[in-house]
Design a protein around this motif. Structure first.
Motif, PDB file in Angstrom:
ATOM      1  N   LYS A 120       0.801  -1.222   0.000  1.00 32.98           N
ATOM      2  CA  LYS A 120       0.000   0.000   0.000  1.00 32.98           C
ATOM      3  C   LYS A 120       0.840   1.282   0.000  1.00 32.98           C
ATOM      4  O   LYS A 120       0.671   2.152   0.851  1.00 32.98           O
ATOM      5  CB  LYS A 120      -0.986   0.003   1.166  1.00 32.98           C
ATOM      6  N   GLY A 125      -2.190   3.543  -0.271  1.00 33.21           N
ATOM      7  CA  GLY A 125      -2.468   3.718   1.155  1.00 33.21           C
ATOM      8  C   GLY A 125      -3.450   4.843   1.418  1.00 33.21           C
ATOM      9  O   GLY A 125      -4.319   4.734   2.293  1.00 33.21           O
ATOM     10  N   TRP A 126      -3.332   5.931   0.662  1.00 32.27           N
ATOM     11  CA  TRP A 126      -4.269   7.048   0.805  1.00 32.27           C
ATOM     12  C   TRP A 126      -5.702   6.567   0.566  1.00 32.27           C
ATOM     13  O   TRP A 126      -6.608   6.869   1.344  1.00 32.27           O
ATOM     14  CB  TRP A 126      -3.925   8.173  -0.176  1.00 32.27           C
ATOM     15  N   ASP A 128      -6.862   3.504   0.735  1.00 32.21           N
ATOM     16  CA  ASP A 128      -7.242   2.539   1.759  1.00 32.21           C
ATOM     17  C   ASP A 128      -7.672   3.246   3.048  1.00 32.21           C
ATOM     18  O   ASP A 128      -8.601   2.799   3.729  1.00 32.21           O
ATOM     19  CB  ASP A 128      -6.073   1.592   2.036  1.00 32.21           C
ATOM     20  N   ARG A 129      -7.026   4.352   3.367  1.00 32.31           N
ATOM     21  CA  ARG A 129      -7.338   5.086   4.599  1.00 32.31           C
ATOM     22  C   ARG A 129      -8.638   5.883   4.526  1.00 32.31           C
ATOM     23  O   ARG A 129      -9.089   6.423   5.532  1.00 32.31           O
ATOM     24  CB  ARG A 129      -6.178   6.013   4.973  1.00 32.31           C
ATOM     25  N   ASP A 139      -8.177   1.601  -3.667  1.00 35.42           N
ATOM     26  CA  ASP A 139      -6.815   1.165  -3.346  1.00 35.42           C
ATOM     27  C   ASP A 139      -6.368   0.056  -4.290  1.00 35.42           C
ATOM     28  O   ASP A 139      -5.220   0.030  -4.726  1.00 35.42           O
ATOM     29  CB  ASP A 139      -6.654   0.800  -1.866  1.00 35.42           C
TER      30      ASP A 139
END
Length: 164
Positions: A120, A125-126, A128-129, A139
């Motif tokens: 990620k 990762g962005w 996913d968050r 993601d």
């Protein structure tokens, strides 16, 4: 029930261990079948349609729950893996090749997609968050794009475009 079928990629998401890897693996023969039936245009259209359907299914399956990305939802892996196959599908379709002759690219697409999906980095990762159904989907879309770029770079290296 329709949301569960779509979100789990026909219940593949219940396979253990590593349901995300199973989802990515099942995407390979399904992607091959789509390519065989209609080339790159069908694979791209199916990816877009399944993205929308999977986004809806993910929202349905996570509504009211505490986990925004349950492990049984693997439709996002299917979409991301198909995106990672885009360079192979397009090249085979454009040049009239059997897509399986590019088998090293299939391995690269799978490994790179799983790497980016698990690791990620950056935009993966962005997304996913975000903590919502769209983030669950995005993601893997971004991981698929990164993997596709990696496939293109490896193909360029393998065919001497970047070295020589």
């Amino acid at each position: 029930m329709i949301a569960r079928i779509l979100g789990t990629a026909c219940f593949v998401g219940y396979m253990r261990p590593a349901p995300g890897t199973w989802g990515s693996l099942i995407a390979l023969p399904w992607g091959w079948a789509l390519h065989q039936l209609g080339g790159f245009p069908l694979l791209a259209a199916a990816t877009a349609i399944y993205f929308v359907a999977a986004w809806w299914a993910t929202a349905q399956m996570t509504s009211g729950g505490g986990d925004h990305d349950p492990s049984e939802i693997v439709a996002d892996e299917v979409v991301g893996q198909w995106i990672a196959l885009f360079p192979l599908s397009y090249a085979a379709w454009d040049r009239g090749l059997d897509i399986l002759v590019m088998w090293p690219g299939w391995i690269a697409a799978f490994v790179l997609f799983r790497l980016f999906d698990i690791w990620k980095p950056w935009l993966v990762g962005w997304a996913d968050r975000r903590g919502d159904a769209l983030g669950v989907m995005l993601d893997d879309v971004i991981a698929g794009v990164f993997a596709a770029i990696g496939v293109l770079a490896l193909a360029a290296l393998a065919h001497g475009i970047l070295i020589g």
